[in-house]
Design a protein around this motif. Structure first.
Motif, PDB file in Angstrom:
ATOM      1  N   GLY A   1      52.194  44.133  77.676  1.00 20.38           N
ATOM      2  CA  GLY A   1      50.767  43.919  77.802  1.00 20.38           C
ATOM      3  C   GLY A   1      49.989  45.211  77.701  1.00 20.38           C
ATOM      4  N   ILE A   2      48.711  45.074  77.352  1.00 20.36           N
ATOM      5  CA  ILE A   2      47.782  46.198  77.258  1.00 20.36           C
ATOM      6  C   ILE A   2      46.626  45.943  78.217  1.00 20.36           C
ATOM      7  CG2 ILE A   2      46.219  47.491  75.751  1.00 20.36           C
ATOM      8  CD1 ILE A   2      47.837  46.334  73.366  1.00 20.36           C
ATOM      9  N   ASP A   3      46.248  46.957  78.971  1.00 20.64           N
ATOM     10  CA  ASP A   3      45.073  46.837  79.825  1.00 20.64           C
ATOM     11  C   ASP A   3      44.531  48.229  80.097  1.00 20.64           C
ATOM     12  OD1 ASP A   3      43.958  44.351  81.698  1.00 20.64           O
ATOM     13  OD2 ASP A   3      43.436  46.327  82.464  1.00 20.64           O
ATOM     14  N   LEU A   4      43.219  48.335  80.231  1.00 26.31           N
ATOM     15  CA  LEU A   4      42.638  49.636  80.571  1.00 26.31           C
ATOM     16  C   LEU A   4      43.141  50.119  81.920  1.00 26.31           C
ATOM     17  CD1 LEU A   4      38.933  49.108  79.436  1.00 26.31           C
ATOM     18  CD2 LEU A   4      40.652  50.572  78.350  1.00 26.31           C
ATOM     19  N   ASN A   5      43.322  49.189  82.865  1.00 27.37           N
ATOM     20  CA  ASN A   5      43.822  49.523  84.195  1.00 27.37           C
ATOM     21  C   ASN A   5      44.842  48.472  84.626  1.00 27.37           C
ATOM     22  OD1 ASN A   5      41.897  51.820  84.974  1.00 27.37           O
ATOM     23  ND2 ASN A   5      40.468  50.189  84.419  1.00 27.37           N
ATOM     24  N   PRO A   6      46.081  48.603  84.172  1.00 21.98           N
ATOM     25  CA  PRO A   6      47.089  47.589  84.510  1.00 21.98           C
ATOM     26  C   PRO A   6      47.276  47.458  86.023  1.00 21.98           C
ATOM     27  CG  PRO A   6      47.891  49.049  82.786  1.00 21.98           C
ATOM     28  CD  PRO A   6      46.627  49.655  83.300  1.00 21.98           C
ATOM     29  N   ILE A   7      47.564  46.241  86.448  1.00 16.80           N
ATOM     30  CA  ILE A   7      47.791  45.960  87.861  1.00 16.80           C
ATOM     31  C   ILE A   7      49.274  45.758  88.115  1.00 16.80           C
ATOM     32  CG2 ILE A   7      47.471  44.169  89.633  1.00 16.80           C
ATOM     33  CD1 ILE A   7      44.627  43.894  88.771  1.00 16.80           C
ATOM     34  N   ASP A   8      49.782  46.419  89.122  1.00 20.26           N
ATOM     35  CA  ASP A   8      51.169  46.259  89.542  1.00 20.26           C
ATOM     36  C   ASP A   8      51.245  45.072  90.493  1.00 20.26           C
ATOM     37  OD1 ASP A   8      53.754  46.391  90.469  1.00 20.26           O
ATOM     38  OD2 ASP A   8      53.575  48.401  91.336  1.00 20.26           O
ATOM     39  N   ILE A   9      51.802  43.968  90.021  1.00 18.42           N
ATOM     40  CA  ILE A   9      51.799  42.748  90.817  1.00 18.42           C
ATOM     41  C   ILE A   9      52.665  42.875  92.059  1.00 18.42           C
ATOM     42  CG2 ILE A   9      53.773  41.608  89.705  1.00 18.42           C
ATOM     43  CD1 ILE A   9      50.396  40.035  90.807  1.00 18.42           C
ATOM     44  N   ALA A  10      53.573  43.847  92.074  1.00 17.55           N
ATOM     45  CA  ALA A  10      54.416  44.064  93.251  1.00 17.55           C
ATOM     46  C   ALA A  10      53.704  44.872  94.327  1.00 17.55           C
ATOM     47  CB  ALA A  10      55.712  44.757  92.850  1.00 17.55           C
ATOM     48  N   ASP A  11      52.550  45.459  93.982  1.00 18.80           N
ATOM     49  CA  ASP A  11      51.785  46.250  94.939  1.00 18.80           C
ATOM     50  C   ASP A  11      50.940  45.317  95.797  1.00 18.80           C
ATOM     51  OD1 ASP A  11      49.061  47.714  95.616  1.00 18.80           O
ATOM     52  OD2 ASP A  11      50.585  49.273  95.396  1.00 18.80           O
ATOM     53  N   THR A  12      51.137  45.348  97.107  1.00 17.43           N
ATOM     54  CA  THR A  12      50.464  44.413  98.006  1.00 17.43           C
ATOM     55  C   THR A  12      48.951  44.535  97.932  1.00 17.43           C
ATOM     56  OG1 THR A  12      52.343  44.463  99.526  1.00 17.43           O
ATOM     57  CG2 THR A  12      50.253  43.669 100.403  1.00 17.43           C
ATOM     58  N   ASP A  13      48.426  45.753  97.897  1.00 17.86           N
ATOM     59  CA  ASP A  13      46.982  45.941  97.870  1.00 17.86           C
ATOM     60  C   ASP A  13      46.373  45.415  96.579  1.00 17.86           C
ATOM     61  OD1 ASP A  13      44.472  47.131  99.008  1.00 17.86           O
ATOM     62  OD2 ASP A  13      44.612  48.351  97.200  1.00 17.86           O
ATOM     63  N   GLN A  14      47.046  45.657  95.458  1.00 13.52           N
ATOM     64  CA  GLN A  14      46.526  45.173  94.181  1.00 13.52           C
ATOM     65  C   GLN A  14      46.596  43.655  94.101  1.00 13.52           C
ATOM     66  OE1 GLN A  14      47.046  47.466  90.552  1.00 13.52           O
ATOM     67  NE2 GLN A  14      48.327  48.924  91.652  1.00 13.52           N
ATOM     68  N   GLN A  15      47.638  43.074  94.676  1.00 17.79           N
ATOM     69  CA  GLN A  15      47.723  41.620  94.694  1.00 17.79           C
ATOM     70  C   GLN A  15      46.610  41.020  95.562  1.00 17.79           C
ATOM     71  OE1 GLN A  15      50.904  38.146  95.927  1.00 17.79           O
ATOM     72  NE2 GLN A  15      51.725  40.066  95.138  1.00 17.79           N
ATOM     73  N   LYS A  16      46.286  41.690  96.669  1.00 16.33           N
ATOM     74  CA  LYS A  16      45.176  41.230  97.514  1.00 16.33           C
ATOM     75  C   LYS A  16      43.859  41.282  96.752  1.00 16.33           C
ATOM     76  CE  LYS A  16      47.083  42.353 102.068  1.00 16.33           C
ATOM     77  NZ  LYS A  16      46.951  43.237 103.271  1.00 16.33           N
ATOM     78  N   TRP A  17      43.695  42.301  95.886  1.00 15.73           N
ATOM     79  CA  TRP A  17      42.474  42.372  95.085  1.00 15.73           C
ATOM     80  C   TRP A  17      42.388  41.181  94.133  1.00 15.73           C
ATOM     81  CZ3 TRP A  17      37.751  43.648  94.823  1.00 15.73           C
ATOM     82  CH2 TRP A  17      37.073  43.758  93.610  1.00 15.73           C
ATOM     83  N   LEU A  18      43.502  40.823  93.511  1.00 18.70           N
ATOM     84  CA  LEU A  18      43.508  39.646  92.646  1.00 18.70           C
ATOM     85  C   LEU A  18      43.138  38.389  93.433  1.00 18.70           C
ATOM     86  CD1 LEU A  18      46.671  40.179  90.388  1.00 18.70           C
ATOM     87  CD2 LEU A  18      44.263  40.474  89.766  1.00 18.70           C
ATOM     88  N   GLN A  19      43.621  38.300  94.668  1.00 22.42           N
ATOM     89  CA  GLN A  19      43.266  37.156  95.505  1.00 22.42           C
ATOM     90  C   GLN A  19      41.766  37.145  95.801  1.00 22.42           C
ATOM     91  OE1 GLN A  19      45.051  34.627  96.516  1.00 22.42           O
ATOM     92  NE2 GLN A  19      47.198  35.208  96.417  1.00 22.42           N
ATOM     93  N   SER A  20      41.184  38.323  96.031  1.00 17.16           N
ATOM     94  CA  SER A  20      39.755  38.408  96.327  1.00 17.16           C
ATOM     95  C   SER A  20      38.899  37.998  95.138  1.00 17.16           C
ATOM     96  CB  SER A  20      39.383  39.833  96.756  1.00 17.16           C
ATOM     97  OG  SER A  20      40.035  40.191  97.951  1.00 17.16           O
ATOM     98  N   LEU A  21      39.415  38.199  93.938  1.00 18.79           N
ATOM     99  CA  LEU A  21      38.662  37.842  92.744  1.00 18.79           C
ATOM    100  C   LEU A  21      38.590  36.332  92.524  1.00 18.79           C
ATOM    101  CD1 LEU A  21      39.925  40.610  90.304  1.00 18.79           C
ATOM    102  CD2 LEU A  21      37.549  40.248  90.983  1.00 18.79           C
ATOM    103  N   ILE A  22      39.480  35.584  93.151  1.00 17.85           N
ATOM    104  CA  ILE A  22      39.430  34.127  93.027  1.00 17.85           C
ATOM    105  C   ILE A  22      38.301  33.598  93.892  1.00 17.85           C
ATOM    106  CG2 ILE A  22      40.687  31.980  93.442  1.00 17.85           C
ATOM    107  CD1 ILE A  22      43.255  33.471  92.803  1.00 17.85           C
ATOM    108  N   TRP A  23      37.528  32.694  93.364  1.00 21.85           N
ATOM    109  CA  TRP A  23      36.322  32.232  94.045  1.00 21.85           C
ATOM    110  C   TRP A  23      36.662  31.506  95.343  1.00 21.85           C
ATOM    111  CZ3 TRP A  23      32.128  30.564  89.995  1.00 21.85           C
ATOM    112  CH2 TRP A  23      31.932  31.627  89.100  1.00 21.85           C
ATOM    113  N   PRO A  24      35.759  31.540  96.322  1.00 28.50           N
ATOM    114  CA  PRO A  24      36.085  31.125  97.694  1.00 28.50           C
ATOM    115  C   PRO A  24      36.703  29.737  97.831  1.00 28.50           C
ATOM    116  CG  PRO A  24      33.925  32.156  97.630  1.00 28.50           C
ATOM    117  CD  PRO A  24      34.366  32.020  96.210  1.00 28.50           C
ATOM    118  N   GLU A  25      36.193  28.777  97.084  1.00 27.85           N
ATOM    119  CA  GLU A  25      36.625  27.387  97.261  1.00 27.85           C
ATOM    120  C   GLU A  25      37.921  27.051  96.526  1.00 27.85           C
ATOM    121  OE1 GLU A  25      32.125  27.726  97.382  1.00 27.85           O
ATOM    122  OE2 GLU A  25      33.740  28.416  96.063  1.00 27.85           O
ATOM    123  N   HIS A  26      38.472  27.980  95.763  1.00 27.01           N
ATOM    124  CA  HIS A  26      39.568  27.665  94.852  1.00 27.01           C
ATOM    125  C   HIS A  26      40.938  27.938  95.487  1.00 27.01           C
ATOM    126  CE1 HIS A  26      36.746  28.043  91.110  1.00 27.01           C
ATOM    127  NE2 HIS A  26      36.242  27.304  92.084  1.00 27.01           N
TER     128      HIS A  26
END
Length: 341
Positions: free
Chosen positions: A192-217
């Motif tokens: 994959g290509i990304d300007l800022n790749p996310i390490d899915i094994a990193d707990t903090d980065q995974q929490k950020w992905l969770q925060s990006l999901i809208w509240p009701e979802h």
């Protein structure tokens, strides 16, 4: 790299003045959030009428003024999911850390559910595949061969599992005007290509992905956790870089005797139109590459024109195209697939 909840129907902000920013938040409430998130609808309407918050947003670089980024940052830092007055009070007390997080992060939701609408195209390709995802975020969509799928249509329910058996992650999709895929592809290589790749094994980065999901979802949050666990066991190769500067060199690494597939979903809306056009032209020129795009209706004008010629409107859905040929309208999270052919 993306976040929009209704298919990135809105274009990135380019104007710098307060009036344009207020209008952006009003449109976000009306076009993006209204049918998906009562909380974000109220928040966006509140920001649109709030001179103090608008003024603070105007101090940020234009790409950092997005509603999704502001709201995700606030929730990530503990703002909760209350009404707008509660959010406003929290923001005024915590603007400095919110601003710092918005500058450091970007909207990079990684929706594994979109593999359900990519699979009908991938399943038609012969030979082992080499997958390259542009705007891969954490790379969860690079694993269409590791998920199970359930397709619901008027003719019934079709289930499709990996060759190794049922997956710990099942993606559900409503299917119309199309035959369900009957197999998952064989993937020999993926990157994959990304300007800022996310390490899915990193707990903090995974929490950020969770925060990006809208509240009701809540269902999407559960799916993200399950897909993250699956992918973390065998992380993908993610290359930091710009799509034009990186895609060809990465394609050159694909193993011989495989079909190279370059795909992206809700990514090009965040790219300047001129760069978008150059990328599309490059993909059309490469006869050795299958190009699959899954973008909001207005992102690729040539593709949208094909849909319009059929007398159909995306209505907030993405348009899936293979080698620049529109083939389906898809739900923003992979929840639906309506064939156009």
């Amino acid at each position: 790299m993306e976040q929009s909840d209704k298919g990135d129907t809105m274009q990135p902000m380019t104007e710098l003045d307060a009036a344009s920013l207020r209008e952006y938040y009003r449109k976000f409430a009306l076009l993006e959030a209204a049918e998906s998130s009562p909380i974000y609808t109220q928040w966006a309407r509140g920001v649109a009428e709030d001179e103090v918050i608008i003024a603070r947003l105007l101090e940020l670089p234009t790409p950092k003024r997005q509603a999704n980024l502001l709201f995700a940052a606030a929730r990530h830092l503990g703002a909760g999911n209350g009404d707008y007055s509660s959010l406003r009070e929290w923001l005024l007390k915590n603007w400095r850390p919110t601003r710092e997080l918005m500058l450091a992060r970007s909207t990079q939701t990684n929706e594994a559910g979109r593999c359900a609408v990519l699979l009908p195209a991938l399943a038609q390709l012969s030979g082992p595949l080499s997958l390259i995802e542009v705007g891969a975020s954490a790379g969860l969509c690079l694993y269409p061969d590791r998920y199970s799928y359930t397709y619901r249509s008027e003719s019934g329910i079709t289930r499709c599992d990996p060759v190794t058996g049922p997956s710990s992650v099942t993606l559900d999709c409503e299917l119309r005007h199309a035959a369900p895929p009957t197999r998952v592809p064989e993937v020999a290589w993926r990157a994959g290509i990304d300007l800022n790749p996310i390490d899915i094994a990193d707990t903090d980065q995974q929490k950020w992905l969770q925060s990006l999901i809208w509240p009701e979802h809540d269902e999407r949050r559960a799916r993200l956790s399950a897909a993250a666990e699956l992918v973390a066991a065998d992380p993908p190769r993610l290359v930091p870089g710009d799509l034009l500067d990186t895609v060809e060199s990465l394609a050159a690494e694909a193993p011989a005797n495989t079909q190279t597939v370059v795909f992206h979903s809700a990514v090009l809306a965040y790219v300047e139109p001129a760069v978008r056009e150059r990328f599309a032209a490059l993909m059309r020129e490469r006869e050795d590459i299958v190009w699959i795009s899954n973008e909001g209706g207005g992102v690729l004008p040539d593709v949208l024109a094909q849909v319009s010629d059929l007398g159909v409107q995306p209505d907030g859905r993405f348009v899936l195209a293979v080698d620049g040929r529109a083939t389906a309208l898809t739900g923003p999270h992979g929840q639906s697939y309506e064939g156009l052919m």
